[in-house]
Design an enzyme around this catalytic site. Structure first.
Site, PDB file in Angstrom:
ATOM      1  N   LYS A  81       0.840  -1.195   0.000  1.00  0.00           N
ATOM      2  CA  LYS A  81       0.000   0.000   0.000  1.00  0.00           C
ATOM      3  C   LYS A  81       0.877   1.248   0.000  1.00  0.00           C
ATOM      4  O   LYS A  81       0.662   2.173  -0.800  1.00  0.00           O
ATOM      5  CB  LYS A  81      -0.889  -0.027   1.248  1.00  0.00           C
ATOM      6  N   CYS A  92       5.939 -38.690 -17.893  1.00  0.00           N
ATOM      7  CA  CYS A  92       4.559 -38.997 -18.271  1.00  0.00           C
ATOM      8  C   CYS A  92       3.668 -39.222 -17.064  1.00  0.00           C
ATOM      9  O   CYS A  92       2.539 -39.654 -17.188  1.00  0.00           O
ATOM     10  CB  CYS A  92       4.507 -40.205 -19.201  1.00  0.00           C
ATOM     11  N   ARG A 110      -3.114   3.192   8.582  1.00  0.00           N
ATOM     12  CA  ARG A 110      -3.430   2.022   7.759  1.00  0.00           C
ATOM     13  C   ARG A 110      -2.275   1.042   7.778  1.00  0.00           C
ATOM     14  O   ARG A 110      -1.126   1.425   7.594  1.00  0.00           O
ATOM     15  CB  ARG A 110      -3.686   2.459   6.307  1.00  0.00           C
ATOM     16  N   ARG A 161      -3.610  -0.954  -6.591  1.00  0.00           N
ATOM     17  CA  ARG A 161      -2.854  -2.211  -6.595  1.00  0.00           C
ATOM     18  C   ARG A 161      -3.265  -3.011  -7.828  1.00  0.00           C
ATOM     19  O   ARG A 161      -4.323  -2.747  -8.418  1.00  0.00           O
ATOM     20  CB  ARG A 161      -3.113  -3.010  -5.323  1.00  0.00           C
ATOM     21  N   ARG A 172       3.339 -47.834 -24.542  1.00  0.00           N
ATOM     22  CA  ARG A 172       3.854 -48.652 -23.448  1.00  0.00           C
ATOM     23  C   ARG A 172       3.303 -50.068 -23.545  1.00  0.00           C
ATOM     24  O   ARG A 172       2.092 -50.265 -23.681  1.00  0.00           O
ATOM     25  CB  ARG A 172       3.453 -48.058 -22.094  1.00  0.00           C
ATOM     26  N   GLU A 213      10.764 -45.728 -13.275  1.00  0.00           N
ATOM     27  CA  GLU A 213       9.737 -45.614 -12.236  1.00  0.00           C
ATOM     28  C   GLU A 213      10.081 -46.435 -10.995  1.00  0.00           C
ATOM     29  O   GLU A 213       9.272 -46.577 -10.079  1.00  0.00           O
ATOM     30  CB  GLU A 213       8.370 -46.034 -12.792  1.00  0.00           C
ATOM     31  N   GLY A 255       8.053 -42.208 -15.163  1.00  0.00           N
ATOM     32  CA  GLY A 255       6.695 -42.501 -14.707  1.00  0.00           C
ATOM     33  C   GLY A 255       6.628 -42.051 -13.268  1.00  0.00           C
ATOM     34  O   GLY A 255       6.838 -42.833 -12.342  1.00  0.00           O
ATOM     35  N   THR A 256       6.357 -40.772 -13.060  1.00  0.00           N
ATOM     36  CA  THR A 256       6.517 -40.235 -11.707  1.00  0.00           C
ATOM     37  C   THR A 256       5.394 -40.625 -10.755  1.00  0.00           C
ATOM     38  O   THR A 256       5.518 -40.409  -9.557  1.00  0.00           O
ATOM     39  CB  THR A 256       6.665 -38.700 -11.734  1.00  0.00           C
ATOM     40  N   ASN A 257       4.289 -41.189 -11.265  1.00  0.00           N
ATOM     41  CA  ASN A 257       3.294 -41.710 -10.312  1.00  0.00           C
ATOM     42  C   ASN A 257       3.891 -42.893  -9.566  1.00  0.00           C
ATOM     43  O   ASN A 257       3.914 -42.922  -8.343  1.00  0.00           O
ATOM     44  CB  ASN A 257       2.021 -42.171 -11.026  1.00  0.00           C
ATOM     45  N   HIS A 274     -10.703 -32.792   2.890  1.00  0.00           N
ATOM     46  CA  HIS A 274     -10.715 -34.008   2.072  1.00  0.00           C
ATOM     47  C   HIS A 274     -11.474 -33.780   0.774  1.00  0.00           C
ATOM     48  O   HIS A 274     -10.986 -34.076  -0.314  1.00  0.00           O
ATOM     49  CB  HIS A 274     -11.348 -35.139   2.881  1.00  0.00           C
ATOM     50  N   TYR A 289      10.593 -33.091 -22.840  1.00  0.00           N
ATOM     51  CA  TYR A 289       9.151 -32.838 -22.921  1.00  0.00           C
ATOM     52  C   TYR A 289       8.462 -33.265 -21.628  1.00  0.00           C
ATOM     53  O   TYR A 289       9.020 -34.020 -20.831  1.00  0.00           O
ATOM     54  CB  TYR A 289       8.532 -33.588 -24.104  1.00  0.00           C
ATOM     55  N   MET A 333      -4.273  -5.576  11.052  1.00  0.00           N
ATOM     56  CA  MET A 333      -5.089  -4.557  11.687  1.00  0.00           C
ATOM     57  C   MET A 333      -5.898  -3.759  10.665  1.00  0.00           C
ATOM     58  O   MET A 333      -5.398  -3.400   9.616  1.00  0.00           O
ATOM     59  CB  MET A 333      -4.216  -3.608  12.481  1.00  0.00           C
ATOM     60  N   SER A 392      11.350 -42.326 -20.048  1.00  0.00           N
ATOM     61  CA  SER A 392      10.184 -41.540 -19.691  1.00  0.00           C
ATOM     62  C   SER A 392       9.959 -41.759 -18.197  1.00  0.00           C
ATOM     63  O   SER A 392       9.820 -42.898 -17.755  1.00  0.00           O
ATOM     64  CB  SER A 392       8.968 -41.988 -20.494  1.00  0.00           C
ATOM     65  N   GLY A 448      -6.482 -10.405   8.300  1.00  0.00           N
ATOM     66  CA  GLY A 448      -6.019 -10.705   9.648  1.00  0.00           C
ATOM     67  C   GLY A 448      -5.115  -9.612  10.179  1.00  0.00           C
ATOM     68  O   GLY A 448      -4.782  -9.585  11.355  1.00  0.00           O
ATOM     69  N   ARG A 454      -1.263 -46.108 -23.156  1.00  0.00           N
ATOM     70  CA  ARG A 454      -1.342 -47.344 -22.371  1.00  0.00           C
ATOM     71  C   ARG A 454      -2.095 -48.373 -23.204  1.00  0.00           C
ATOM     72  O   ARG A 454      -3.137 -48.056 -23.784  1.00  0.00           O
ATOM     73  CB  ARG A 454      -2.109 -47.115 -21.075  1.00  0.00           C
TER      74      ARG A 454
HETATM   75  P1  ADP Z   1      -7.721  -2.157   3.388  1.00  0.00           P
HETATM   76  O1  ADP Z   1      -6.337  -2.648   3.545  1.00  0.00           O
HETATM   77  O2  ADP Z   1      -8.715  -3.030   4.103  1.00  0.00           O
HETATM   78  O3  ADP Z   1      -8.070  -1.868   1.969  1.00  0.00           O
HETATM   79  P2  ADP Z   1      -7.495   0.691   3.772  1.00  0.00           P
HETATM   80  O4  ADP Z   1      -6.328   1.168   4.516  1.00  0.00           O
HETATM   81  O5  ADP Z   1      -7.409   0.805   2.306  1.00  0.00           O
HETATM   82  O6  ADP Z   1      -7.809  -0.785   4.227  1.00  0.00           O
HETATM   83  O7  ADP Z   1      -8.715   1.533   4.348  1.00  0.00           O
HETATM   84  C1  ADP Z   1     -10.051   1.135   4.515  1.00  0.00           C
HETATM   85  C2  ADP Z   1     -10.999   2.205   3.971  1.00  0.00           C
HETATM   86  O8  ADP Z   1     -10.703   3.475   4.514  1.00  0.00           O
HETATM   87  C3  ADP Z   1     -10.864   2.348   2.470  1.00  0.00           C
HETATM   88  O9  ADP Z   1     -12.128   2.541   1.912  1.00  0.00           O
HETATM   89  C4  ADP Z   1     -10.046   3.582   2.324  1.00  0.00           C
HETATM   90  O10 ADP Z   1     -10.278   4.231   1.104  1.00  0.00           O
HETATM   91  C5  ADP Z   1     -10.475   4.436   3.504  1.00  0.00           C
HETATM   92  N1  ADP Z   1      -9.412   5.363   3.901  1.00  0.00           N
HETATM   93  C6  ADP Z   1      -8.168   5.050   4.296  1.00  0.00           C
HETATM   94  N2  ADP Z   1      -7.428   6.152   4.517  1.00  0.00           N
HETATM   95  C7  ADP Z   1      -8.232   7.199   4.262  1.00  0.00           C
HETATM   96  C8  ADP Z   1      -8.042   8.613   4.298  1.00  0.00           C
HETATM   97  N3  ADP Z   1      -6.883   9.157   4.632  1.00  0.00           N
HETATM   98  N4  ADP Z   1      -9.080   9.383   3.955  1.00  0.00           N
HETATM   99  C9  ADP Z   1     -10.269   8.818   3.600  1.00  0.00           C
HETATM  100  N5  ADP Z   1     -10.509   7.518   3.541  1.00  0.00           N
HETATM  101  C10 ADP Z   1      -9.513   6.696   3.873  1.00  0.00           C
HETATM  102 MG    MG Z   2      -7.925  -0.559   0.752  1.00  0.00          MG
HETATM  103 MG    MG Z   3      -6.492  -4.416   5.496  1.00  0.00          MG
END
Ligand code: ADP
Ligand code: MG
Ligand code: MG
Length: 909
Positions: A32, A859, A101, A345, A632, A772, A793-795, A467, A879, A112, A791, A110, A576
């Site tokens: 980011k 194969c 952020r 991104r 074969r 094999e 036969g890796t199985n 599974h 191949y 913050m 060839s 997961g 085969r």
């Molecule tokens: P995530 O990693 O979950 O995408 P973000 O850091 O992008 O989290 O932020 C979550 C939301 O908060 C997004 O919609 C983002 O556009 C908004 N946001 C983050 N920083 C700002 C900011 N400085 N001003 C306004 N909106 C923000």
């Molecule tokens: Mg975001």
């Molecule tokens: Mg996030």
């Protein structure tokens, strides 16, 4: 002097202003942050801010506290941001508010969540009211901030705060948040603060610097949160990368109807079409779009609502795309008519979109052909060759409210059929030709026989490595797993879904393993047509030019060979021959041949089989005109062609009981059954996989492989006379000692010569072997002197190297091994480099030393697995051979392996 966040030497620089970084610094600044820096330098409207590096995160985690001097660096950076924003952090007249952020190198659930509106307290609030002139907006921002900060930074759950808001709405008799007036929000803020004090034992932090420091530490700590650690384990992301922290000036999308926020992708993520694709909401802050309280609007609407902003956005989106030379995902916010970009991104996309975008970007001269070949994920493109729902039929089903549930997209492809809740029942119906979907709470090895005949699998429990998921992917079956709104009750043959009417056994359902969706009733599916996939074809043509490895196919029948050729196979790597013995009209002759008491008698039956085999081979040679075909010789133990021992025994007992003792003694049927049973008994083996099979069979009963060789050579001669360009490779399986190979070859060579003499035709043919058995790999230097090709036969080579019997392993313990990380992956799916791979590499090296003209290929099923294909490329194989449907995947993977090597060589210079 250029502005900079710190006076430190570059290697210990801890804080970067946005303009000090760039997109290539993802390791240091996180994904980011690096992109915020890049966009700032492009001159895009990015609210100013700074980034605290991933290195600081690691330092913090090591020390248990922020490193000395960091807060001073941060204050220095803050001064710059204040100057750019024209506001001051904590200033009671014109306060700067920021977001905090998290942002690691890879986007990671997961971690913050983002804290917005940081810097608010009773004083700065007053200024916000004065400056914006809207009391309601300001109190709402304050209320949200207290809730988010408590929840995210201090683990004081947000639902407490939401309950208080709910209560307030009830008192007021209103339904929507926006209907709560300023005065009530003001009360709520006071209530939130009282609650905070009661629960935490101290006042909600009012000092903006203190708030900032606490938020930063919380981001760092979240790197080691349980969810984040689990995710990294699963995705095999190293634990020492650390996360960066982005501190950025707030902009507000919720300042009225001329404000808004949204997310857009520069191309259509589903189809790859070149249209901006996304959603936004007016008068909303980031979280509202996701929260689902209001339904976002399609981005195309923005053009009508605010043509000016739309035009600006489109031109920025284009610019970002051109700069990154890829389809991008962009977050934006409009504050009182001014557009800001908050994130970009590389956008996630479907396989179809990935291919289309790559090909079109070449046409637009944005990327080279080689780059295009490297873009799509090779294993993902097999999706394009799987059955999928007709989009119109699926839309219709959705409109009719037939979408029942959504689970995990565990194995791609779509399927429809009748719901069956029990594996035995599924086997019964499936074998009778019904299309069944096996629905289970979860699957276990006891369900595999039902899965084998099902068109798709649906489970209520279990993740992507459950599974059901693993087995389905192995079988190439669509699977939706972990669909937790289902209550499957196999005993009563019913499946409840929330309060919807249940699915009963025999009801038609449709599942989409690519998206995880489950529908009631049938949905028309489109069978994939490779010829119609124009973009994929183009991409694969480019791929073939880049690849060094050839891609061949495993095909036993002419129609498979034709299909393989259609998919671009450059040869047959494994044909085969035993299936040819299994066909209905042939099996009785095969059985008589096996039971024959003398070699002469056996030869008589073999003579009857010869014409069948010859015509099978002719079909394949014709389909592969001009390309090599590896055939074969018979491989499985002979008892596989005989009736099952138990069944035979039961039939004999039953017949005897029915006839009585005397009649039985004279009955021809009883005699026949007795003879068969005796034969089956005599051929029973304790461990058939390591028993009398492969070349061992050819040594004990050479008549069979002599017949096969004759059939192959006669077919080759006939085909050649008919104008077909034939290249035959006769493969002798399961060799462990060079003498086995020499013995068999010396028996077969005269047959091959004899046929050519009889026919007056000379054929390009070779004798080679499958590697094999570990001993064959270890003595490849000897075997290479006799064999003209290898060839792998890796199985079997995986079975014999690990000492695993595949059926037992996959049914009983291998899954556990993978789940508990005793093995990183299933070695039958992805070649085990350290063990099996080492044997392969050794055999290639020593085999080639002994015979520089030795041709080597693979194969086993690994021939269609992208990761294993990379290994084959690196090991110098000629191949890979895989099932026809995997050929396109393998072509792309082979090219990617070659290009990756080229890039690596370039980097090393
Ligand atoms: P995530 O990693 O979950 O995408 P973000 O850091 O992008 O989290 O932020 C979550 C939301 O908060 C997004 O919609 C983002 O556009 C908004 N946001 C983050 N920083 C700002 C900011 N400085 N001003 C306004 N909106 C923000
Ligand atoms: Mg975001
Ligand atoms: Mg996030």
């Amino acid at each position: 002097m250029p502005k900079t966040a710190s006076k430190r030497a570059p290697q210990s620089k801890r804080v970067y202003l946005f303009h000090e970084g760039n997109k290539d610094q993802k390791d240091l600044l996180g994904g980011k942050g690096a992109n915020l820096a890049e966009m700032t330098n492009l001159g895009l409207p990015v609210p100013p801010g700074f980034i605290i590096t991933t290195r600081v995160c690691n330092e913090y985690l090591r020390l248990g506290k922020l490193p000395q001097g960091l807060m001073e660096d941060i204050e220095r950076a803050l001064r710059h941001v204040e100057k750019q924003a024209g506001k001051r952090f904590g200033d009671p007249r014109n306060p700067l508010l920021v977001s905090v952020r998290s942002g690691a190198k890879f986007s990671m659930p997961g971690m913050m969540d983002t804290v917005l509106n940081l810097g608010l307290n009773d004083d700065t609030l007053k200024a916000l009211i004065a400056l914006t002139g809207t009391e309601r907006f300001a109190y709402d921002a304050y209320r949200r901030f207290i809730m988010m900060f408590s929840d995210i930074v201090l683990d004081l759950d947000r639902h407490h705060f939401e309950k208080m808001l709910e209560r307030k709405k009830q008192e007021l008799g209103v339904r929507l948040d926006v209907e709560v007036p300023a005065a009530a929000l003001k009360n709520l803020v006071a209530e939130y603060k009282r609650f905070f004090r009661r629960r935490m034992g101290y006042d909600f932090p009012a000092d903006p610097m203190k708030q900032l420091q606490m938020a930063i530490e919380a981001v760092f700590r979240s790197w080691n949160g349980k969810k984040a650690v689990d995710y990294r384990n699963f995705e095999r992301i190293p634990h020492d990368l650390g996360t960066a922290v982005n501190v950025q000036t707030m902009v507000f999308g919720n300042m009225g109807e001329d404000s808004g926020t949204g997310v857009a992708f520069t191309r259509d993520v589903a189809t790859g079409e070149k249209v901006i694709y996304g959603e936004y909401l007016m008068n909303a802050q980031g979280e509202d779009v996701v929260a689902g309280v209001r339904t976002p609007i399609k981005i195309a609407e923005l053009e009508k609502q605010n043509p000016n902003i739309y035009k600006q956005f489109v031109s920025i989106a284009k610019r970002i795309e051109r700069h990154y030379r890829d389809a991008m995902d962009i977050e934006f916010t409009i504050e009182r008519g001014t557009l800001y970009i908050l994130q970009c991104r590389v956008g996630k996309r479907t396989a179809a979109a990935a291919v289309k975008i790559a090909v079109e970007m070449v046409k637009e001269k944005l990327i080279t052909r080689q780059e295009a070949v490297l873009r799509p994920d090779a294993s993902q493109i097999s999706q394009l060759l799987l059955p999928r729902f007709d989009p119109a039929a699926k839309d219709q089903a959705e409109k009719e409210g037939r979408l029942l549930a959504k689970g995990l997209n565990a194995s791609p492809g779509s399927a429809m059929g009748v719901a069956v809740f029990d594996a035995d029942k599924a086997e019964q119906l499936g074998s009778a030709g019904q299309r069944v979907i096996l629905v289970r709470p979860e699957t276990t090895p006891d369900d595999v026989h039902g899965m084998l005949v099902a068109k798709g699998i649906l489970t209520a429990r279990g993740g992507a490595t459950s599974h059901a998921a693993v087995v389905a992917r192995g079988l190439g079956l669509p699977c939706v797993s972990g669909c937790d709104t289902l209550r499957v009750d196999p005993e009563h043959g019913v499946c409840a879904i929330l309060d919807l009417s249940p699915i009963r056994e025999g009801d038609e359902i449709s599942i989409d393993g690519t998206t995880g969706e489950v529908f009631r009733g049938p949905i028309r599916t489109i069978e994939p047509r490779f010829e119609a996939e124009r973009d994929l074809q183009t991409l694969l043509t480019w791929a073939d030019r880049a690849a060094r490895l050839e891609v061949w196919a495993n095909a036993d029948y002419p129609r498979d060979a034709e299909r393989a050729r259609g998919f671009g196979a450059r040869g047959i790597g494994l044909c085969r021959t035993e299936h040819m013995f299994m066909e209905q009209e042939r099996l009785p002759v095969v059985q008589k041949m096996i039971l024959a008491e003398t070699a002469d008698e056996r030869r008589r039956y073999l003579d009857q089989l010869l014409p069948f085999q010859r015509s099978d081979f002719e079909g394949i040679f014709r389909a592969m005109d001009g390309l090599p075909v590896v055939i074969r010789l018979i491989d499985p133990p002979l008892h596989e062609f005989l009736p099952d021992h138990e069944e035979l025994h039961a039939e004999l007992v039953e017949t005897r009981t029915k006839l009585g003792k005397e009649k039985s003694a004279r009955s021809a049927k009883v005699k026949r059954l007795e003879k068969m049973l005796a034969a089956v008994e005599s051929m029973r083996e304790a461990n058939p996989m390591l028993g009398l099979r492969g070349c061992r069979l050819g040594i004990v009963m050479p008549e069979i492989i002599e017949m096969q060789t004759r059939a192959i050579m006669e077919a080759a001669c006939e085909s050649k006379k008919a104008g077909v360009d034939v290249h035959v490779k006769i493969m002798i399986p399961l060799v462990g000692h060079v003498n086995e190979l020499t013995f068999v070859r010396d028996r077969l060579q005269p047959v091959a010569k004899q046929v050519q003499k009889e026919q007056g035709v000379s054929i390009d043919y070779k004798f080679g072997t499958m590697i094999e058995i570990p001993r064959a790999a270890l003595t490849a230097g000897e075997i290479g002197k006799v064999a003209e090709f290898f060839s792998f036969g890796t199985n079997d080579l995986t079975q014999t190297t690990f000492g695993f019997s595949r059926d037992d392993a996959e049914g009983k313990f291998l899954l556990r091994y993978v789940e508990d990380k005793i093995l990183p992956v299933n070695p039958f799916q992805t070649l085990d480099r350290a063990g099996v791979g080492r044997l392969v590499a050794l055999a290639v090296e020593e085999g080639r030393k002994a015979n520089p003209k030795l041709e080597v290929g693979i194969c086993g099923e690994h021939g269609g697995d992208p990761e294993s294909i990379h290994f084959c490329h690196e090991t110098g194989l000629d191949y890979v051979s895989c099932s026809p449907f995997r050929v396109p995947v393998a072509r792309l993977a082979a090219a990617q392996a070659a290009l990756a090597e080229k890039q690596a060589a370039f980097r090393d210079v």
